[in-house]
Design a protein around this motif. Structure first.
Motif: not given
Length: 518
Positions: A166-181
Motif C-alpha cells: 500500500s505504501t508503494l502504491l501511494t508513493s508519488t514516485s510510483s510507476k507500478l502498473q501491474k500487481l499480481d496477488l
C-alpha cells in the motif's frame, strides 16, 4: 552442459560477454538428483557474476530451494553490480523466507534502482513467518521508482506485507502498473488496506486478485466502490477462482456500468455466480460507453441461456475483442448456434473466441462456418486439442476458407481466420483446412495462392473465361502470368507459370501448343 565444470564454463563465458541481454534457466524437464543439479546451477551462477550486460535474468520451475542450496548467495555479486538489470524473475522456484531476506538486503545494496519487473511467483516466501520476510523484501523496493510490474503469486504476503505494498502504491514516485496477488492469502482486512491505497493511485492499470477465497462480500465492497469512482484508472482486473456469488455479481455489474476505463475483466472459475449472474454480466456489453475488450468466463458451467444472452448483447457491440468461454460443457448446439450469430454483426471487433473443452460438434462447426463467411475480424477460433470434429465439420470450414465453386468465390472466401487453437497438420479430414490457414498467415498473396491451388492445377474449368470480354481477358491473363505453381517431379520441385497450366487446359486455343509435354 553435462557436469558442474561445463556449467561453470558456460557461466564464465556469459560472465565475460558484453552483448547477451537475457538468461533464463527453465528446470521443468530436470529429473533426478537435486543436489547434483543444484551444483550445476551454483557453478553457472558463479560464472555469470562478472556479467554487466544482462537485462533479464530468470530461474523457472526449480524444484529445490535456491537459498538452501547456496544458489542465491552465489548470485549476490551479479545482482549488486549489474546495473543494466531490468527484469528479475523467480517463477515457481522456492527461495523461502531466508532467501526473501537475502534478496531484500541485496536489492538495498544496488546503487542503480533500475529494475522494472520483479517476479516472485510460487517462491514459498512468508509461509513460516506470517509474511515478515516478504515485508523485508518489499521494503527494499520502496526506492525502486522505475518498478512497473510486481508479481507475487502464491506467497504468504501477510498483513504487514500488504501495508508495505500500500505504501508503494501511494508513493508519488510510483510507476507500478501491474500487481499480481493471486493465491496470496488476501483476506478482507488486507484487501481493505490495498483498496484504500488504490483510491489514491493514478498509475496502476492491472490488478490480479484470483484464488483468494477468504475475501467475502464485505471485503469486495470497497473495491466495487473504487471501480465506480471516476478516479479509478484500472484497465485490467482479474477475479478468477474466488467465492463470488450472484449478489456480488449484481453489485459488480452496477459498479462497472459507470466505469469507463476497464478493458479486461476475468471471472474464470466462479460457478457460484450462477446463470442469472452471468446473464447480468452480459448486459455490460450492451452499455454505450463501455470499453470492455476482453471478457473471460471460462470454467463456469455456463449453459445455453448464458450463451444466448451473450449473443444478444454482442449483436451491436463494437468493443469486445476477446471472449473466453472454455470448459463450459453444459452449452449445447443451441448455445453455439446462438453464439455464431455474433459474427453476423458487421461492427463486431471480436478477434479471439476460445471454446476449448466444450461439446463442439459438426452442427456447431457448420453454424460458425456459415456466420464467418463475410467476417474479416476473427483470427482465432479455439475449438479444442484436437477439435472434436468429423470430416463433415472440417468440410464446412474448408468451404469457408476456400470456396472452390468458382474463382470469384475463392477470392471472396475468408482469408482472416488463422488458427483453431491447435495444429491441424496431421489431423484426419483437416488437411485442406490446415493448408488454407497456413496460406492465410501469409496475408499478402493468400488469395492468389488459393486460386492457383484450386483452379490452376490439373484440368480446370474454362467456363469463367468463355464469355469474358477480350479487354478484360488480356488483364486476367497478365495477372495469371505472374503466378507460379510448384509441381513435384519425383524429388525435384519445379516452379512453373500458372499461365502454362492455363494453356495446357485448353490446347484448342493455341493449336498444337498444348501437346508439348510438361
Amino acid at each position: 552442459p553435462r557436469d558442474a565444470d561445463e556449467w561453470g564454463e558456460l557461466g564464465w563465458g556469459i560472465g565475460r560477454n558484453t552483448h547477451i541481454e537475457t538468461v533464463e534457466l527453465d528446470f521443468i524437464s530436470w529429473i533426478g538428483d537435486e543436489n547434483k543439479h543444484a551444483s550445476f546451477v551454483r557453478s553457472f551462477c558463479q560464472g555469470i557474476c562478472q556479467n554487466r550486460s544482462l537485462q533479464r535474468f530468470a530461474l523457472k520451475f526449480c524444484d529445490f530451494d535456491l537459498f538452501d542450496k547456496g544458489i542465491l548467495q552465489e548470485l549476490v555479486p551479479f545482482l549488486v553490480h549489474n546495473q543494466c538489470l531490468r527484469v528479475l524473475d523467480f517463477y515457481f522456484s522456492p527461495i523461502e523466507s531466508g532467501g526473501a531476506r537475502l534478496l531484500g538486503s541485496t536489492l538495498e545494496r544496488r546503487t542503480n534502482k533500475s529494475i522494472e519487473k520483479f517476479v516472485l511467483s510460487g517462491t514459498e516466501m512468508g509461509l513460516d513467518d506470517e509474511g515478515e520476510s516478504v515485508n523485508a523484501l518489499l521494503t527494499s523496493l520502496k526506492k525502486y521508482t522505475h518498478l512497473k510490474t510486481l508479481e507475487l503469486e502464491t506467497n504468504e504476503i501477510g498483513q504487514v506485507g500488504c501495508n508495505t505494498i500500500s505504501t508503494l502504491l501511494t508513493s508519488t514516485s510510483s510507476k507500478l502498473q501491474k500487481l499480481d496477488l493471486r493465491d496470496s492469502a488476501i483476506d478482507n482486512y488486507k484487501l481493505a488496506s490495498l483498496t484504500s491505497s488504490l483510491a489514491k493511485n493514478t498509475v496502476l492499470q492491472e490488478l490480479d486478485l484470483g484464488n483468494n477465497f477468504s475475501i467475502t462480500a464485505t471485503g469486495w465492497a470497497p473495491l466495487l466502490s473504487l471501480l465506480r469512482s471516476p478516479s479509478c484508472n484500472l484497465k485490467n482486473i482479474s477475479l478468477n477462482e474466488n467465492n463470488i456469488d450472484y449478489d456480488m455479481t449484481v453489485a459488480l455489474v452496477a459498479s462497472l456500468a459507470d466505469n469507463h476505463t476497464l478493458t479486461k475483466l476475468s471471472l474464470c472459475g466462479n460457478p457460484s455466480i450462477t446463470t442469472p449472474g452471468f446473464v447480468a454480466i452480459s448486459t455490460l456489453l450492451q452499455i454505450q460507453g463501455t470499453h470492455l475488450e476482453h471478457l473471460d468466463l471460462g470454467e463456469n458451467d455456463l449453459d445455453d441461456d448464458v450463451a444466448v444472452a451473450l449473443s444478444n448483447s454482442l449483436a451491436n457491440n463494437c468493443t469486445l475483442k476477446t471472449l473466453i468461454l472454455n470448459d463450459n460443457p453444459s452449452i449445447t448446439t443451441t448455445g453455439f448456434v446462438a453464439l455464431s450469430a455474433i459474427f453476423q454483426n458487421p461492427d463486431t471487433q471480436l478477434t479471439f473466441l476460445d471454446l476449448t473443452e466444450n461439446n463442439i460438434n459438426d452442427d456447431s462447426a457448420i453454424a460458425f462456418a456459415t456466420s464467418l463467411i463475410n467476417n474479416d475480424k476473427l483470427n482465432t477460433l479455439s475449438l479444442g486439442t484436437p477439435p472434436p470434429l468429423t470430416s463433415t465439420g472440417w468440410a464446412a470450414f474448408s468451404r469457408l476458407l476456400c470456396n472452390a465453386s468458382s474463382i470469384n468465390n475463392t477470392y471472396l472466401s475468408n482469408h482472416t481466420l488463422l488458427s483453431f487453437g491447435y495444429s491441424l497438420r496431421h489431423l484426419p479430414g483437416a488437411d485442406k483446412v490446415h493448408l488454407c490457414l497456413e496460406l492465410n498467415k501469409r496475408n499478402e498473396g493468400c488469395r492468389s495462392h488459393k486460386i492457383i491451388l484450386t483452379h490452376f492445377i490439373g484440368r480446370f474449368s474454362m467456363e469463367p473465361f468463355a464469355k469474358m470480354k477480350v479487354g478484360l481477358l488480356v488483364h486476367v491473363l497478365a495477372w495469371i502470368s505472374k503466378l507460379r505453381v510448384e509441381c513435384r517431379n519425383g524429388s525435384c520441385c519445379i516452379s512453373q507459370s500458372a499461365l502454362f497450366h492455363f494453356f495446357r487446359s485448353e490446347p484448342s486455343l493455341f493449336g498444337q501448343l498444348g501437346k508439348i509435354n510438361a
